[in-house]
Design an enzyme around this catalytic site. Sequence first.
Site, short mmCIF file in Angstrom:
data_model
loop_
_atom_site.label_atom_id
_atom_site.label_comp_id
_atom_site.label_asym_id
_atom_site.label_seq_id
_atom_site.Cartn_x
_atom_site.Cartn_y
_atom_site.Cartn_z
N LYS A 88 0.82 -1.21 0.00
CA LYS A 88 0.00 0.00 0.00
C LYS A 88 0.86 1.27 0.00
O LYS A 88 2.08 1.21 0.28
CB LYS A 88 -0.92 -0.04 1.22
CG LYS A 88 -1.96 -1.17 1.17
CD LYS A 88 -2.89 -1.12 2.38
CE LYS A 88 -3.96 -2.20 2.29
NZ LYS A 88 -4.90 -2.12 3.46
N TYR A 122 -12.45 -1.78 -3.53
CA TYR A 122 -12.93 -1.92 -2.14
C TYR A 122 -14.45 -1.81 -2.04
O TYR A 122 -14.98 -1.49 -0.97
CB TYR A 122 -12.25 -0.88 -1.25
CG TYR A 122 -10.85 -1.29 -0.81
CD1 TYR A 122 -10.66 -2.42 0.00
CD2 TYR A 122 -9.73 -0.57 -1.17
CE1 TYR A 122 -9.39 -2.81 0.41
CE2 TYR A 122 -8.45 -0.95 -0.76
CZ TYR A 122 -8.30 -2.07 0.03
OH TYR A 122 -7.05 -2.45 0.45
N PHE A 156 -15.31 3.68 7.27
CA PHE A 156 -13.95 4.06 6.86
C PHE A 156 -13.74 4.05 5.35
O PHE A 156 -12.63 4.30 4.88
CB PHE A 156 -12.92 3.14 7.54
CG PHE A 156 -13.11 1.66 7.27
CD1 PHE A 156 -12.68 1.09 6.08
CD2 PHE A 156 -13.71 0.84 8.21
CE1 PHE A 156 -12.85 -0.27 5.82
CE2 PHE A 156 -13.88 -0.53 7.97
CZ PHE A 156 -13.44 -1.07 6.77
N ARG A 161 -1.92 -14.32 4.06
CA ARG A 161 -2.58 -13.63 5.18
C ARG A 161 -1.82 -13.91 6.48
O ARG A 161 -1.77 -13.04 7.35
CB ARG A 161 -4.06 -14.01 5.25
CG ARG A 161 -4.78 -13.54 3.97
CD ARG A 161 -6.20 -13.12 4.12
NE ARG A 161 -6.51 -12.30 5.24
CZ ARG A 161 -7.06 -11.07 5.16
NH1 ARG A 161 -7.27 -10.49 3.98
NH2 ARG A 161 -7.40 -10.42 6.23
N THR A 181 -5.39 -7.38 10.53
CA THR A 181 -5.69 -6.08 9.92
C THR A 181 -5.12 -4.92 10.74
O THR A 181 -4.51 -4.00 10.20
CB THR A 181 -7.22 -5.90 9.78
OG1 THR A 181 -7.74 -7.02 9.06
CG2 THR A 181 -7.57 -4.62 9.07
N ARG A 207 2.50 -6.63 9.00
CA ARG A 207 1.75 -5.52 9.61
C ARG A 207 2.32 -5.18 10.99
O ARG A 207 2.27 -4.02 11.41
CB ARG A 207 0.27 -5.86 9.64
CG ARG A 207 -0.35 -5.69 8.24
CD ARG A 207 -1.69 -6.33 8.12
NE ARG A 207 -2.46 -5.83 6.98
CZ ARG A 207 -3.61 -6.33 6.58
NH1 ARG A 207 -4.15 -7.35 7.24
NH2 ARG A 207 -4.25 -5.83 5.55
N ASN A 214 -1.90 -0.04 6.96
CA ASN A 214 -1.39 -1.31 7.47
C ASN A 214 -0.52 -2.05 6.44
O ASN A 214 -0.42 -3.27 6.46
CB ASN A 214 -2.55 -2.18 7.97
CG ASN A 214 -3.59 -2.43 6.91
OD1 ASN A 214 -3.42 -2.02 5.76
ND2 ASN A 214 -4.65 -3.10 7.29
N HIS A 245 -2.20 -5.38 1.41
CA HIS A 245 -3.50 -6.02 1.17
C HIS A 245 -3.26 -7.45 0.73
O HIS A 245 -2.29 -7.73 0.03
CB HIS A 245 -4.26 -5.29 0.05
CG HIS A 245 -5.43 -6.08 -0.47
ND1 HIS A 245 -6.67 -6.05 0.13
CD2 HIS A 245 -5.54 -6.99 -1.49
CE1 HIS A 245 -7.49 -6.87 -0.51
NE2 HIS A 245 -6.83 -7.46 -1.50
N GLU A 291 -9.48 -10.50 -7.97
CA GLU A 291 -8.53 -9.41 -7.70
C GLU A 291 -7.27 -9.53 -8.56
O GLU A 291 -6.76 -8.52 -9.05
CB GLU A 291 -8.16 -9.39 -6.22
CG GLU A 291 -9.34 -8.96 -5.34
CD GLU A 291 -9.01 -8.92 -3.86
OE1 GLU A 291 -9.92 -8.58 -3.07
OE2 GLU A 291 -7.86 -9.24 -3.46
P1 ADP Z 1 -7.93 -6.88 5.53
O1 ADP Z 1 -7.11 -5.89 4.72
O2 ADP Z 1 -7.13 -7.46 6.68
O3 ADP Z 1 -8.58 -7.95 4.68
P2 ADP Z 1 -10.55 -5.62 5.70
O4 ADP Z 1 -10.88 -6.30 4.42
O5 ADP Z 1 -11.50 -5.77 6.84
O6 ADP Z 1 -9.09 -6.05 6.23
O7 ADP Z 1 -10.40 -4.06 5.45
C1 ADP Z 1 -9.81 -3.58 4.25
C2 ADP Z 1 -8.91 -2.42 4.61
O8 ADP Z 1 -9.69 -1.35 5.13
C3 ADP Z 1 -7.89 -2.70 5.73
O9 ADP Z 1 -6.73 -3.38 5.27
C4 ADP Z 1 -7.58 -1.30 6.21
O10 ADP Z 1 -6.68 -0.61 5.33
C5 ADP Z 1 -8.96 -0.65 6.14
N1 ADP Z 1 -9.69 -0.78 7.41
C6 ADP Z 1 -10.25 -1.90 7.92
N2 ADP Z 1 -10.84 -1.67 9.11
C7 ADP Z 1 -10.66 -0.34 9.36
C8 ADP Z 1 -11.03 0.55 10.42
N3 ADP Z 1 -11.72 0.12 11.48
N4 ADP Z 1 -10.66 1.86 10.31
C9 ADP Z 1 -9.97 2.32 9.25
N5 ADP Z 1 -9.59 1.54 8.21
C10 ADP Z 1 -9.91 0.23 8.26
MG MG Z 2 -10.05 -7.76 3.23
#
Ligand code: ADP
Ligand code: MG
Length: 139
Positions: free
Chosen positions: A11, A51, A59, A87, A93, A104, A114, A117, A128
Amino acid sequence: MAIERTLSIIKPDACEQNLIGRIVARFEEGGLRVAAMRKVHLTQAQAEQFYAVHRERPFYADLVQFMTRNPCVVMALEGDDAIARNREIMGATDPAQAAPGTIRDLYGTNVQENAVHGSDSLENAKIEVGYFFPEAEIY
Ligand code: ADP
Ligand code: MG
């Protein structure tokens, strides 16, 4: 175990900190190989589409703004159980909850910024990877 492909994104926060090489090394040391790789500055429309599952989350707008503020590196990673393996190597996350030594944990800033992705299922991985790479550009 099956050989799978998954989409990984380094990212903007991690690219800005010059961490691309260190992050790729974590994946390689973890048993995954880079089958395709490209730097890309996502447009607003691309980030919104990528997304879209999070459209209703509070968010979402911030996430799209973050993902478009500077270029990312997109990769197709390949290996045994690549989706789950990726993962595991990434960690949770929220970097504060991520296991020690995960990407992370090492390089994430907060739950939004973080560092990486990773696709979350076989079905989403296919979608994807296809979003960024035609089959002919995956080696
Ligand atoms: P992951 O990337 O671990 O699969 P998610 O799919 O739940 O997590 O979320 C996608 C992305 O959205 C996260 O990697 C992060 O950048 C952002 N994100 C997730 N939860 C939050 C939150 N509570 N506040 C701000 N950004 C968030
Ligand atoms: Mg995700």
